[in-house]
Design a protein around this motif. Structure first.
Motif, PDB file in Angstrom:
ATOM      1  N   ILE A 161      18.155   6.065  32.196  1.00  0.00           N
ATOM      2  CA  ILE A 161      17.679   5.780  33.432  1.00  0.00           C
ATOM      3  C   ILE A 161      18.222   6.443  34.423  1.00  0.00           C
ATOM      4  N   LEU A 162      17.259   6.532  35.116  1.00  0.00           N
ATOM      5  CA  LEU A 162      17.131   8.039  35.839  1.00  0.00           C
ATOM      6  C   LEU A 162      18.144   8.031  37.030  1.00  0.00           C
ATOM      7  N   VAL A 163      18.428   9.289  37.281  1.00  0.00           N
ATOM      8  CA  VAL A 163      19.767   9.021  38.537  1.00  0.00           C
ATOM      9  C   VAL A 163      19.864  10.649  39.632  1.00  0.00           C
ATOM     10  N   GLY A 164      19.364  10.128  40.922  1.00  0.00           N
ATOM     11  CA  GLY A 164      19.487  10.896  41.934  1.00  0.00           C
ATOM     12  C   GLY A 164      20.209  10.600  43.041  1.00  0.00           C
ATOM     13  N   THR A 191      24.439   4.411  26.058  1.00  0.00           N
ATOM     14  CA  THR A 191      23.438   4.395  26.905  1.00  0.00           C
ATOM     15  C   THR A 191      23.542   5.698  27.673  1.00  0.00           C
ATOM     16  N   GLU A 192      21.840   6.542  28.109  1.00  0.00           N
ATOM     17  CA  GLU A 192      21.575   7.029  28.645  1.00  0.00           C
ATOM     18  C   GLU A 192      21.241   7.429  29.737  1.00  0.00           C
ATOM     19  N   PHE A 193      21.763   8.255  30.437  1.00  0.00           N
ATOM     20  CA  PHE A 193      21.035   8.419  32.486  1.00  0.00           C
ATOM     21  C   PHE A 193      20.561  10.250  32.249  1.00  0.00           C
ATOM     22  N   VAL A 194      19.717  10.396  33.227  1.00  0.00           N
ATOM     23  CA  VAL A 194      19.183  11.463  33.347  1.00  0.00           C
ATOM     24  C   VAL A 194      19.130  11.291  35.008  1.00  0.00           C
ATOM     25  N   VAL A 195      20.899  12.373  35.301  1.00  0.00           N
ATOM     26  CA  VAL A 195      20.490  12.968  37.007  1.00  0.00           C
ATOM     27  C   VAL A 195      19.478  13.718  36.356  1.00  0.00           C
ATOM     28  N   PHE A 196      18.346  13.824  37.599  1.00  0.00           N
ATOM     29  CA  PHE A 196      17.557  14.596  38.886  1.00  0.00           C
ATOM     30  C   PHE A 196      17.596  14.979  39.881  1.00  0.00           C
ATOM     31  N   ASP A 197      16.624  16.011  39.872  1.00  0.00           N
ATOM     32  CA  ASP A 197      16.089  16.294  41.136  1.00  0.00           C
ATOM     33  C   ASP A 197      14.708  17.215  41.466  1.00  0.00           C
ATOM     34  N   MET A 198      14.496  17.723  42.147  1.00  0.00           N
ATOM     35  CA  MET A 198      13.039  17.741  42.567  1.00  0.00           C
ATOM     36  C   MET A 198      13.095  18.405  44.042  1.00  0.00           C
ATOM     37  N   GLU A 199      12.084  19.611  43.231  1.00  0.00           N
ATOM     38  CA  GLU A 199      11.235  20.488  44.590  1.00  0.00           C
ATOM     39  C   GLU A 199       9.807  20.698  44.765  1.00  0.00           C
ATOM     40  N   TRP A 200      10.147  19.780  46.288  1.00  0.00           N
ATOM     41  CA  TRP A 200       8.554  20.424  46.528  1.00  0.00           C
ATOM     42  C   TRP A 200       8.218  20.937  47.843  1.00  0.00           C
ATOM     43  N   LEU A 223      19.921  17.083  34.652  1.00  0.00           N
ATOM     44  CA  LEU A 223      20.981  16.797  33.042  1.00  0.00           C
ATOM     45  C   LEU A 223      20.922  15.070  32.863  1.00  0.00           C
ATOM     46  N   LYS A 224      21.293  15.127  31.276  1.00  0.00           N
ATOM     47  CA  LYS A 224      21.062  14.408  30.391  1.00  0.00           C
ATOM     48  C   LYS A 224      23.371  13.985  30.184  1.00  0.00           C
ATOM     49  N   TYR A 225      23.103  12.524  30.132  1.00  0.00           N
ATOM     50  CA  TYR A 225      24.738  12.122  29.806  1.00  0.00           C
ATOM     51  C   TYR A 225      24.517  10.828  29.187  1.00  0.00           C
ATOM     52  N   VAL A 226      25.202  10.899  28.430  1.00  0.00           N
ATOM     53  CA  VAL A 226      25.523   9.400  27.495  1.00  0.00           C
ATOM     54  C   VAL A 226      26.811   8.654  27.661  1.00  0.00           C
ATOM     55  N   TYR A 227      26.521   7.088  28.214  1.00  0.00           N
ATOM     56  CA  TYR A 227      27.944   6.709  28.580  1.00  0.00           C
ATOM     57  C   TYR A 227      28.761   6.243  27.160  1.00  0.00           C
ATOM     58  N   ASP A 228      30.291   6.410  27.185  1.00  0.00           N
ATOM     59  CA  ASP A 228      30.265   5.898  25.135  1.00  0.00           C
ATOM     60  C   ASP A 228      31.989   6.150  25.948  1.00  0.00           C
ATOM     61  N   ASN A 229      32.861   4.763  25.335  1.00  0.00           N
ATOM     62  CA  ASN A 229      33.687   4.282  25.566  1.00  0.00           C
ATOM     63  C   ASN A 229      34.504   4.906  26.885  1.00  0.00           C
ATOM     64  N   GLY A 230      34.023   4.130  27.687  1.00  0.00           N
ATOM     65  CA  GLY A 230      34.179   4.416  29.023  1.00  0.00           C
ATOM     66  C   GLY A 230      34.032   5.854  30.041  1.00  0.00           C
ATOM     67  N   GLU A 231      33.268   5.973  29.116  1.00  0.00           N
ATOM     68  CA  GLU A 231      33.369   8.190  29.694  1.00  0.00           C
ATOM     69  C   GLU A 231      31.697   8.387  29.576  1.00  0.00           C
ATOM     70  N   LEU A 232      31.656   9.379  30.595  1.00  0.00           N
ATOM     71  CA  LEU A 232      30.160  10.213  30.573  1.00  0.00           C
ATOM     72  C   LEU A 232      30.414  11.424  29.947  1.00  0.00           C
ATOM     73  N   ILE A 233      29.542  11.347  28.933  1.00  0.00           N
ATOM     74  CA  ILE A 233      30.115  12.578  28.165  1.00  0.00           C
ATOM     75  C   ILE A 233      27.814  13.530  28.703  1.00  0.00           C
ATOM     76  N   TYR A 234      28.328  14.853  28.915  1.00  0.00           N
ATOM     77  CA  TYR A 234      26.634  15.558  29.387  1.00  0.00           C
ATOM     78  C   TYR A 234      26.470  16.005  27.751  1.00  0.00           C
ATOM     79  N   LYS A 235      25.254  16.356  27.756  1.00  0.00           N
ATOM     80  CA  LYS A 235      24.505  15.724  26.803  1.00  0.00           C
ATOM     81  C   LYS A 235      23.349  17.388  26.830  1.00  0.00           C
TER      82      LYS A 235
END
Length: 329
Positions: A108-111, A10-19, A45-57
């Motif tokens: 899944i987006l994360v902010g 499962t992938e997560f994308v942690v994102f932020d924006m300025e406006w 930043l994109k992360y992937v969940y793997d075996n209980g860990e969050l890994i930067y991608k």
């Protein structure tokens, strides 16, 4: 609530924006309420969940050239440290979003906070693009508060960075830097807690930004507060999305001037409900109710209020006496 299970891969994308914001007092050839902010930067930043860990991608960053608010609002300039000349660098919003959406895929987006998805949807709609994101969103702020033992409080991403002693190598309030810091906090949450507990919190707190999540009701006038409370019951009976009858997880209870409950739709998840009775100028009572898909803050709030109710009853915990009042007694 997530409609799919979080598993390895499962992938997560942690994102932020300025406006940027419209200049106060300036007239625009459109309703400013349709575009309260024009996006000028996206970082992720994109992360992937793997075996209980969050890994930067992977990482994503782009500046966007504004076409409606082309001069920096003084507040935006102060917070982001940008200059007007910086607004000429970047690519059109349409191209930026296309690249960002391709980067996200099925993640899944994360902010930090809940404002970014609604601002993104507003920009999409204003510029004639499909405003549906097609992704779930997780507000990481209440997840941090839960695992840091700070439930009920809202902390900045910088406070979370300090809590975990994360190095502050970049200036805050650029989209790229804030996405980096939010991602670092996300990593720390996984490192310091049981993965199963984190996954459970994520699953119960993630929302679909394309579906309404907050609902309100204002009842008719009543002669007394008890009758006013009763008018809100029908509002709390069925799911506002599908109409199915709601199950009661925490029964309705009243403490001081508010009534709380935790309800559940089998298809759409758990809903937090709160009703307050108010008095109008004519001296009559009416109920003002809110119902929303529950977040970690809502779970904490209804549980803490129920605990207070069970211990002290409808009047709640007595106010603590001051030192002067203690001396008088």
């Amino acid at each position: 609530m997530l409609s799919r299970k979080i598993t390895d891969g499962t992938e997560f994308v942690v994102f932020d924006m300025e406006w940027n914001q419209p200049m106060p007092g300036k007239e625009y050839p459109f309703e400013v309420s349709r575009l309260t902010g024009e996006i000028i930067e996206i970082g992720a930043l994109k992360y992937v969940y793997d075996n209980g860990e969050l890994i930067y991608k992977d990482a994503f960053s782009t500046d966007i050239v504004p076409v409606k608010y082309t001069k920096l609002h003084y507040h935006v300039k102060k917070v982001t440290h940008k200059k007007n000349a910086d607004l000429k660098n970047g690519i059109p919003f349409r191209d930026a979003y296309s690249l960002f959406r391709e980067f996200c895929g099925d993640a899944i987006l994360v902010g930090w906070g809940s404002s970014d998805p609604s601002m993104l949807k507003m920009n999409l709609d204003f510029f004639g693009l499909d405003p549906k994101l097609g992704m779930f969103f997780l507000d990481l702020q209440p997840i941090f508060s839960l695992f840091a033992g700070l439930q009920g409080s809202q902390r900045s991403v910088e406070a979370a960075v300090d809590f975990y002693n994360i190095d502050k190598k970049e200036i805050f309030h650029s989209a790229t830097a804030d996405a980096h810091y939010t991602g670092a906090v996300f990593e720390e949450i996984f490192k310091h807690n049981k993965p199963s507990a984190v996954i459970s919190a994520i699953s119960s707190s993630s929302i679909d930004p394309d579906v309404p999540s907050d609902f309100s009701f204002v009842g008719p006038e009543s002669l007394d507060s008890q009758s006013a409370f009763a008018t809100s019951k029908n509002f709390m009976t069925n799911c506002p999305l599908c109409g199915s009858r709601l199950n009661v997880k925490i029964p309705f209870f009243r403490i001081r001037k508010s009534q709380y409950a935790l309800l559940e739709c089998r298809e759409h998840g758990e809903l937090f409900s709160r009703t307050r009775v108010k008095k109008n100028k004519a001296g009559n009572y009416y109920a003002a109710s809110v119902m929303r898909f529950a977040t970690q803050n809502d779970y904490w709030l209804v549980a803490s209020k129920k605990e207070e109710f069970d211990k002290y009853g409808e009047k709640g915990k007595p106010a603590e006496k001051t030192e002067d009042e203690e001396k008088e007694t």
